[in-house]
Write a protein that holds these residues in place. Structure first.
Motif, PDB file in Angstrom:
ATOM      1  N   ASP A 193     -38.918 -57.185 -24.483  1.00 20.71           N
ATOM      2  CA  ASP A 193     -39.956 -56.224 -24.095  1.00 20.71           C
ATOM      3  C   ASP A 193     -39.444 -54.796 -24.224  1.00 20.71           C
ATOM      4  N   TRP A 194     -38.761 -54.544 -25.349  1.00 22.76           N
ATOM      5  CA  TRP A 194     -38.253 -53.211 -25.681  1.00 22.76           C
ATOM      6  C   TRP A 194     -39.088 -52.627 -26.814  1.00 22.76           C
ATOM      7  N   PRO A 195     -39.743 -51.510 -26.608  1.00 22.19           N
ATOM      8  CA  PRO A 195     -40.375 -50.824 -27.745  1.00 22.19           C
ATOM      9  C   PRO A 195     -39.306 -50.360 -28.733  1.00 22.19           C
ATOM     10  N   ALA A 196     -39.617 -50.396 -29.999  1.00 19.66           N
ATOM     11  CA  ALA A 196     -38.657 -49.963 -31.019  1.00 19.66           C
ATOM     12  C   ALA A 196     -38.239 -48.512 -30.795  1.00 19.66           C
ATOM     13  N   ALA A 197     -39.125 -47.713 -30.215  1.00 19.26           N
ATOM     14  CA  ALA A 197     -38.820 -46.312 -29.967  1.00 19.26           C
ATOM     15  C   ALA A 197     -37.715 -46.130 -28.930  1.00 19.26           C
ATOM     16  N   ASP A 198     -37.412 -47.183 -28.151  1.00 19.69           N
ATOM     17  CA  ASP A 198     -36.365 -47.092 -27.138  1.00 19.69           C
ATOM     18  C   ASP A 198     -34.965 -47.335 -27.697  1.00 19.69           C
ATOM     19  N   LEU A 199     -34.877 -47.703 -28.975  1.00 19.40           N
ATOM     20  CA  LEU A 199     -33.581 -47.917 -29.600  1.00 19.40           C
ATOM     21  C   LEU A 199     -32.906 -46.583 -29.919  1.00 19.40           C
ATOM     22  N   ASP A 200     -31.583 -46.601 -29.930  1.00 21.96           N
ATOM     23  CA  ASP A 200     -30.808 -45.418 -30.311  1.00 21.96           C
ATOM     24  C   ASP A 200     -30.648 -45.430 -31.830  1.00 21.96           C
ATOM     25  N   PRO A 201     -31.199 -44.444 -32.534  1.00 22.12           N
ATOM     26  CA  PRO A 201     -31.093 -44.455 -33.999  1.00 22.12           C
ATOM     27  C   PRO A 201     -29.665 -44.325 -34.508  1.00 22.12           C
ATOM     28  N   ASP A 202     -28.752 -43.854 -33.661  1.00 20.53           N
ATOM     29  CA  ASP A 202     -27.355 -43.729 -34.074  1.00 20.53           C
ATOM     30  C   ASP A 202     -26.571 -45.029 -33.892  1.00 20.53           C
ATOM     31  N   LEU A 203     -27.228 -46.040 -33.303  1.00 20.01           N
ATOM     32  CA  LEU A 203     -26.616 -47.361 -33.121  1.00 20.01           C
ATOM     33  C   LEU A 203     -27.534 -48.398 -33.757  1.00 20.01           C
ATOM     34  N   PRO A 204     -27.559 -48.477 -35.078  1.00 16.80           N
ATOM     35  CA  PRO A 204     -28.512 -49.343 -35.762  1.00 16.80           C
ATOM     36  C   PRO A 204     -28.266 -50.825 -35.462  1.00 16.80           C
ATOM     37  N   PRO A 205     -29.327 -51.627 -35.357  1.00 15.88           N
ATOM     38  CA  PRO A 205     -29.180 -53.056 -35.079  1.00 15.88           C
ATOM     39  C   PRO A 205     -28.390 -53.766 -36.166  1.00 15.88           C
ATOM     40  N   LYS A 206     -27.436 -54.571 -35.746  1.00 11.38           N
ATOM     41  CA  LYS A 206     -26.617 -55.371 -36.650  1.00 11.38           C
ATOM     42  C   LYS A 206     -26.231 -56.663 -35.939  1.00 11.38           C
ATOM     43  N   ILE A 207     -25.802 -57.641 -36.713  1.00  3.98           N
ATOM     44  CA  ILE A 207     -25.164 -58.833 -36.161  1.00  3.98           C
ATOM     45  C   ILE A 207     -23.666 -58.699 -36.427  1.00  3.98           C
ATOM     46  N   ALA A 208     -22.870 -58.781 -35.368  1.00  5.45           N
ATOM     47  CA  ALA A 208     -21.420 -58.615 -35.491  1.00  5.45           C
ATOM     48  C   ALA A 208     -20.726 -59.891 -35.034  1.00  5.45           C
ATOM     49  N   TYR A 209     -19.617 -60.185 -35.704  1.00 10.90           N
ATOM     50  CA  TYR A 209     -18.864 -61.416 -35.437  1.00 10.90           C
ATOM     51  C   TYR A 209     -17.382 -61.096 -35.285  1.00 10.90           C
ATOM     52  N   THR A 241      -6.132 -60.793 -29.504  1.00 11.64           N
ATOM     53  CA  THR A 241      -6.393 -60.309 -30.856  1.00 11.64           C
ATOM     54  C   THR A 241      -7.398 -61.251 -31.503  1.00 11.64           C
ATOM     55  N   SER A 242      -8.523 -60.699 -31.921  1.00 12.35           N
ATOM     56  CA  SER A 242      -9.616 -61.517 -32.448  1.00 12.35           C
ATOM     57  C   SER A 242      -9.273 -62.118 -33.805  1.00 12.35           C
ATOM     58  N   VAL A 243     -10.070 -63.085 -34.200  1.00 14.91           N
ATOM     59  CA  VAL A 243     -10.049 -63.515 -35.591  1.00 14.91           C
ATOM     60  C   VAL A 243     -10.645 -62.387 -36.433  1.00 14.91           C
ATOM     61  N   GLU A 244     -10.557 -62.500 -37.750  1.00 12.81           N
ATOM     62  CA  GLU A 244     -11.063 -61.419 -38.596  1.00 12.81           C
ATOM     63  C   GLU A 244     -12.573 -61.294 -38.443  1.00 12.81           C
ATOM     64  N   PRO A 245     -13.062 -60.082 -38.162  1.00 15.80           N
ATOM     65  CA  PRO A 245     -14.496 -59.900 -37.888  1.00 15.80           C
ATOM     66  C   PRO A 245     -15.296 -59.540 -39.136  1.00 15.80           C
ATOM     67  N   HIS A 246     -16.606 -59.567 -38.990  1.00 14.81           N
ATOM     68  CA  HIS A 246     -17.490 -59.022 -40.018  1.00 14.81           C
ATOM     69  C   HIS A 246     -18.792 -58.587 -39.373  1.00 14.81           C
ATOM     70  N   VAL A 247     -19.536 -57.765 -40.092  1.00 14.42           N
ATOM     71  CA  VAL A 247     -20.812 -57.216 -39.610  1.00 14.42           C
ATOM     72  C   VAL A 247     -21.858 -57.439 -40.690  1.00 14.42           C
ATOM     73  N   GLU A 248     -23.070 -57.827 -40.281  1.00 14.38           N
ATOM     74  CA  GLU A 248     -24.128 -58.089 -41.248  1.00 14.38           C
ATOM     75  C   GLU A 248     -25.451 -57.510 -40.758  1.00 14.38           C
ATOM     76  N   ASP A 249     -26.382 -57.338 -41.682  1.00 20.64           N
ATOM     77  CA  ASP A 249     -27.699 -56.823 -41.338  1.00 20.64           C
ATOM     78  C   ASP A 249     -28.511 -57.891 -40.608  1.00 20.64           C
ATOM     79  N   VAL A 250     -29.496 -57.431 -39.839  1.00 13.38           N
ATOM     80  CA  VAL A 250     -30.442 -58.333 -39.200  1.00 13.38           C
ATOM     81  C   VAL A 250     -31.792 -58.168 -39.879  1.00 13.38           C
ATOM     82  N   ALA A 251     -32.466 -59.261 -40.169  1.00 10.01           N
ATOM     83  CA  ALA A 251     -33.756 -59.211 -40.852  1.00 10.01           C
ATOM     84  C   ALA A 251     -34.782 -58.501 -39.973  1.00 10.01           C
ATOM     85  N   PRO A 252     -35.658 -57.684 -40.576  1.00 10.00           N
ATOM     86  CA  PRO A 252     -36.661 -56.953 -39.785  1.00 10.00           C
ATOM     87  C   PRO A 252     -37.501 -57.865 -38.890  1.00 10.00           C
TER      88      PRO A 252
END
Length: 286
Positions: free
Chosen positions: A146-162, A124-135
């Motif tokens: 070496d990933w083009p931005a177009a290869d990202l899944d728009p339904d899984l937006p970039p975030k930093i998770a803890y 069981t993890s410690v209490e988590p949180h999620v935050e935005d990542v700077a552009p």
């Protein structure tokens, strides 16, 4: 003094699968330099070191411990697969049941139960949180991968998770994009150190509640982690925060297939409890 270093693989019932971890059940005579040296000599992504619990740590007598983690390069605040490996190693000696660990990230309870002919551990993890990542940081991460931005899944937006350690979560639009992992090791490591990231969690949604994942780990001195429990916990928090999973749900993460070490991580979310549970099998190597 001779230190016994056990070798286990976590998140697999097959010694050839999952993520190997070193386990030192009695590290009471070791200082930080020696623990780091042992981890570097072993060469696994992490090695777990157990000592007596701090005063006041709740837990059944003989089932509470201090747990620290070292990669070949540095100490890590939390490591899920080494926690699972250490829990199963302990349970083989003192019996299945509840365990509790004081880690640098906080208190982590673990339940070990019999499954088939082996043992399964759920942390069981410690209490988590999620935050935005700077552009600008996202752009640097994509450039290092070496990933083009177009290869990202728009339904899984970039975030930093803890959930004990920080992970940058990036969604791959296709399974082929996830499979083609060849990145600039030094460039990604520099960014991760600046952002205090433990791994980068690369994710492709394969179906309802099913995800394929990979975890570059240059800050630990290895190209890729084979099964990453800390990142799985962080991803559980991410999935809940973004509404990708119901508040009460179980997710399955497949990891290691592209490395030839397949493993399965189960991520459980419970309504009313912000913490994330991550479980899997572990077996001794050799």
């Amino acid at each position: 003094m001779t230190t016994e270093v056990l070798r286990y693989t976590a998140f697999s019932a097959d010694p050839a699968g999952g993520n190997p971890a070193g386990v030192v059940l009695d590290a009471s005579g070791l200082d930080d330099a020696r623990m780091l040296e042992i981890a570097a000599e072993l060469g696994y992504s992490e090695t777990a070191f157990l000592t007596s619990p701090p005063e006041g740590l709740a837990g059944e007598p003989g089932r509470a411990f201090t747990l620290r983690f070292f990669s070949p390069k540095a100490e890590v605040s939390f490591c899920g697969h080494a926690t699972v490996a250490a829990s199963v190693a302990l349970a083989e000696r003192i019996g299945a049941g509840p365990l509790v660990f004081a880690t640098p990230a906080g208190t982590v309870p673990v339940s070990v139960t019999a499954e088939g002919t082996g043992l399964r551990a759920v942390l069981t993890s410690v209490e988590p949180h999620v935050e935005d990542v700077a552009p600008a940081d996202l752009a640097e991460a994509l450039a290092a991968l070496d990933w083009p931005a177009a290869d990202l899944d728009p339904d899984l937006p970039p975030k930093i998770a803890y959930a004990g350690a920080r992970h940058l979560v990036l969604g791959a639009g296709t399974r082929a994009r996830l499979a083609a992992l060849e990145y600039d090791f030094d460039r990604l490591e520099a960014l991760m150190r600046r952002l205090d990231l433990t791994t980068v969690q690369l994710v492709h949604r394969a179906g309802a509640g099913l995800f394929d994942v990979r975890n570059p780990f240059p800050v630990g001195g290895v190209v890729e982690d084979a099964a990453t429990g800390a990142a799985a916990a962080a991803f559980g928090a991410y999935a809940r925060e973004l509404g990708l999973a119901p508040q009460e749900s179980v997710l399955t993460l497949r990891q290691g297939e592209d490395m030839g070490r397949p493993g399965v991580l189960t991520v459980e979310l419970r309504a009313g409890d912000p913490r994330v549970r991550v479980g899997g099998r572990a077996v001794r190597i050799g």
